[in-house]
Motif scaffolding. Structure first.
Motif, PDB file in Angstrom:
ATOM      1  N   LEU A 121      -5.537  -1.726   0.733  1.00 31.05           N
ATOM      2  CA  LEU A 121      -4.526  -2.729   1.091  1.00 31.05           C
ATOM      3  C   LEU A 121      -4.128  -2.616   2.559  1.00 31.05           C
ATOM      4  O   LEU A 121      -3.893  -3.624   3.214  1.00 31.05           O
ATOM      5  N   ASN A 122      -4.027  -1.400   3.036  1.00 29.34           N
ATOM      6  CA  ASN A 122      -3.614  -1.201   4.439  1.00 29.34           C
ATOM      7  C   ASN A 122      -4.686  -1.607   5.427  1.00 29.34           C
ATOM      8  O   ASN A 122      -4.382  -1.882   6.583  1.00 29.34           O
ATOM      9  N   ARG A 123      -5.938  -1.661   4.997  1.00 29.45           N
ATOM     10  CA  ARG A 123      -7.024  -2.080   5.897  1.00 29.45           C
ATOM     11  C   ARG A 123      -7.056  -3.591   6.078  1.00 29.45           C
ATOM     12  O   ARG A 123      -7.594  -4.094   7.040  1.00 29.45           O
ATOM     13  N   HIS A 124      -6.550  -4.317   5.120  1.00 30.28           N
ATOM     14  CA  HIS A 124      -6.615  -5.796   5.199  1.00 30.28           C
ATOM     15  C   HIS A 124      -5.444  -6.374   5.914  1.00 30.28           C
ATOM     16  O   HIS A 124      -4.414  -5.962   6.062  1.00 30.28           O
ATOM     17  N   GLY A 155       0.818  -1.206   0.000  1.00 28.09           N
ATOM     18  CA  GLY A 155       0.000   0.000   0.000  1.00 28.09           C
ATOM     19  C   GLY A 155       0.851   1.255   0.000  1.00 28.09           C
ATOM     20  O   GLY A 155       0.571   2.213  -0.721  1.00 28.09           O
ATOM     21  N   THR A 156       1.902   1.244   0.797  1.00 22.73           N
ATOM     22  CA  THR A 156       2.813   2.383   0.842  1.00 22.73           C
ATOM     23  C   THR A 156       3.497   2.582  -0.504  1.00 22.73           C
ATOM     24  O   THR A 156       3.610   3.714  -0.990  1.00 22.73           O
ATOM     25  N   ALA A 187      -4.138   1.973  -1.965  1.00 21.92           N
ATOM     26  CA  ALA A 187      -3.228   1.858  -0.812  1.00 21.92           C
ATOM     27  C   ALA A 187      -4.017   1.751   0.488  1.00 21.92           C
ATOM     28  O   ALA A 187      -3.700   0.920   1.347  1.00 21.92           O
ATOM     29  N   GLY A 188      -5.032   2.555   0.633  1.00 23.97           N
ATOM     30  CA  GLY A 188      -5.853   2.501   1.836  1.00 23.97           C
ATOM     31  C   GLY A 188      -6.568   1.172   1.971  1.00 23.97           C
ATOM     32  O   GLY A 188      -6.663   0.615   3.063  1.00 23.97           O
ATOM     33  N   LEU A 201      -3.687  10.315  -8.001  1.00 24.23           N
ATOM     34  CA  LEU A 201      -3.652  10.426  -6.541  1.00 24.23           C
ATOM     35  C   LEU A 201      -4.839   9.723  -5.905  1.00 24.23           C
ATOM     36  O   LEU A 201      -4.691   8.964  -4.942  1.00 24.23           O
ATOM     37  N   PHE A 202      -6.031   9.961  -6.435  1.00 26.38           N
ATOM     38  CA  PHE A 202      -7.242   9.373  -5.865  1.00 26.38           C
ATOM     39  C   PHE A 202      -7.202   7.850  -5.949  1.00 26.38           C
ATOM     40  O   PHE A 202      -7.402   7.153  -4.953  1.00 26.38           O
TER      41      PHE A 202
END
Length: 96
Positions: free
Chosen positions: A93-96, A12-13, A90-91, A83-84
């Motif tokens: 992926l970071n939630r999972h 995600g990063t 990324a968001g 960007l969107f």
């Protein structure tokens, strides 16, 4: 389980960073265009070529009379979309 989360955080990063770099290139070209940068300069040529490739789908999307408005709208739209989408992925992926 924590190894999996760490991997998705890194992915995600990485996606967010790539989206930021793409938007930065597009924004840099907009600024260079507005400031009438020397197109014979190799840095300006590189940024223009990269931005043209990134915004190939949007740079002639608008038909404003003023060339600067077409550049700002077309390349700016591409930057916002990258960007969107990049940060949304990324968001997610970071939630999972």
């Amino acid at each position: 389980m924590s190894r999996y989360r760490s991997g998705s955080n890194q992915a995600g990063t990485a996606i967010a960073i790539v989206a930021d770099i793409m938007a930065l290139i597009l924004g840099l070209w907009i600024v260079m265009y507005l400031l009438d940068a020397n197109r014979a300069n190799s840095l300006v040529q590189f940024v223009h070529d990269a931005a043209s490739w990134l915004a190939g789908w949007s740079h002639d999307l608008f038909t404003f009379d003023e060339a600067w408005a077409r550049v700002v709208a077309g390349y700016g739209l591409a930057a916002v979309v990258y960007l969107f989408i990049g940060h949304a992925i990324a968001g997610r992926l970071n939630r999972h």
